[in-house]
Design an enzyme around this catalytic site. Structure first.
Site, PDB file in Angstrom:
ATOM      1  N   GLU A  71      -2.065  -0.265   6.377  1.00 20.71           N
ATOM      2  CA  GLU A  71      -0.894  -0.877   5.895  1.00 20.71           C
ATOM      3  C   GLU A  71      -0.715  -1.196   7.794  1.00 20.71           C
ATOM      4  O   GLU A  71      -0.596  -1.890   7.735  1.00 20.71           O
ATOM      5  CB  GLU A  71      -0.235  -1.454   4.689  1.00 20.71           C
TER       6      GLU A  71
ATOM      7  N   THR B 200       1.214 -10.635  10.230  1.00 17.74           N
ATOM      8  CA  THR B 200       2.007  -9.517   9.116  1.00 17.74           C
ATOM      9  C   THR B 200       2.837  -9.120  10.398  1.00 17.74           C
ATOM     10  O   THR B 200       4.670  -9.194  10.340  1.00 17.74           O
ATOM     11  CB  THR B 200       1.069  -8.294   8.664  1.00 17.74           C
TER      12      THR B 200
HETATM   13  N1  HSE Z   1       6.531  -6.241   2.758  1.00 16.03           N
HETATM   14  C1  HSE Z   1       5.072  -6.331   3.811  1.00 16.03           C
HETATM   15  C2  HSE Z   1       6.429  -7.945   4.762  1.00 16.03           C
HETATM   16  C3  HSE Z   1       3.885  -6.662   3.290  1.00 16.03           C
HETATM   17  O1  HSE Z   1       6.713  -8.102   3.588  1.00 16.03           O
HETATM   18  O2  HSE Z   1       5.494  -7.684   6.185  1.00 16.03           O
HETATM   19  C4  HSE Z   1       3.082  -7.824   4.323  1.00 16.03           C
HETATM   20  O3  HSE Z   1       2.821  -6.819   4.216  1.00 16.03           O
END
Ligand code: HSE
Length: 313
Positions: free
Chosen positions: A133, A187
């Site tokens: 991540e 992201t």
């Molecule tokens: N919690 C993270 C976000 C999840 O909302 O950016 C996505 O990887």
């Protein structure tokens, strides 16, 4: 225990919905019907090879594959060199917002743990999977996808330093509909649009809703779950990535048994939590219609929350 050299195993890890409305970076759930499937093989040596046979676009450079930092963290903790071969056989579409990167990282570390004779526990496996991540989130390693991808069910992450998580029981009647429109939301970009400072009134509403959601899940109080599926932190800033988001939400809110809807993770997927399967089907149909009218291809997943995390097939 001796590592299982020269054996190949297949591991599946489920797709996940992070944030669950108010729980930005601290809540997530696993969903049925989508996930990543990896084959892993180990041998004495010191190398890592990753082959993508999933048909999904993934970087050829293994340094850009989420599996690499997750496995390296684990091998470093194990403390011996190892030759690892990974074949990615089935993959959630990258950039979908339903935990595509975590499903691969979770499957990889759970698979390698099996082959090594399970030297690591659940919490360590989540920590290794989080390294994947970090690669795709611009340096932040969060566990709201990686955690439930490893364990299944719904997870609350109370804290990150050290990782402290709680697995929340899933109410029997809790169903989800999740739609993945085929638009890509990065992201890093989706995190960059958010505010770094939050006004006190938004913070107050947010922690009220997180507490309400957790209490609602623990007591299977569907009304409370529904009232708590609100987000003042991410949704207002991210909804612009999703065409017609407000009208989709309005259409969903009229469905009998719909508890609430929100953006899945960093988007563009959208999820709805529902009281029972019929409401989830109706929510799914409304979601499909919405994106069809906009001429955007989409995939729909409906079903109970997945109780199972990454597993050997
Ligand atoms: N919690 C993270 C976000 C999840 O909302 O950016 C996505 O990887």
């Amino acid at each position: 225990m001796q590592p299982k050299y020269h054996q190949s195993i297949d591991i599946f890890a489920p797709a996940t919905v992070a944030n669950l409305g108010p729980g930005f970076d601290i809540m997530g759930m696993a969903i049925e019907g989508a996930g990543d499937l990896l084959s892993i093989r180990i041998a004495p040596g010191d190398s890592l090879a990753i082959r993508n046979e999933s048909g999904m676009p993934l970087p050829d450079d293994i340094e850009k594959n989420v599996v690499t930092p997750a496995l390296r963290a684990m091998i470093a903790a194990w403390g011996h060199p190892l030759a690892v071969e990974v074949v990615i056989r089935q993959k959630i579409r990258p950039g979908s917002g339903i935990g595509s990167s975590s499903a691969s990282s979770a499957a990889a570390v759970v698979g390698l743990n099996e082959l090594l004779g399970r030297p690591f526990g659940e919490q360590e496996l989540i920590t290794f999977a989080m390294e994947g991540e970090r690669l795709v989130s611009g340096g932040t390693a969060h566990a709201d996808n990686a955690g439930p991808a490893v364990t299944g069910g719904i997870m609350l992450i109370r804290g990150y330093d050290p990782l402290d998580y709680i697995r929340i029981p899933v109410p029997e009647r809790l169903y989800a509909a999740v739609i993945h429109p085929h638009i890509t939301v990065n992201t890093v970009e989706s995190r960059a649009v958010m505010r770094q400072e939050v006004p006190l009134r938004d913070a107050v509403s947010q922690w009220g809703n997180v507490g309400g959601l957790v209490a609602g899940l623990l007591t299977a109080d569907m009304g409370l779950i529904g009232r708590s599926l609100k987000d003042a932190i991410a949704e207002p800033y991210r909804k612009h990535f999703i065409p017609g988001y407000d009208s989709l939400k309005a259409a969903l809110s009229g469905i009998d048994g719909l508890l609430g809807s929100n953006i899945a993770g960093s988007g563009p997927s959208v999820f709805a939590l529902c009281d029972g399967p019929r409401a989830a089907e109706a929510a799914g149909a409304a979601m499909v219609l919405h994106f069809r009218q906009l001429d955007i291809a989409a995939e729909l997943y409906t079903g109970p929350v997945s109780r199972q995390g990454a597993r050997v097939l």
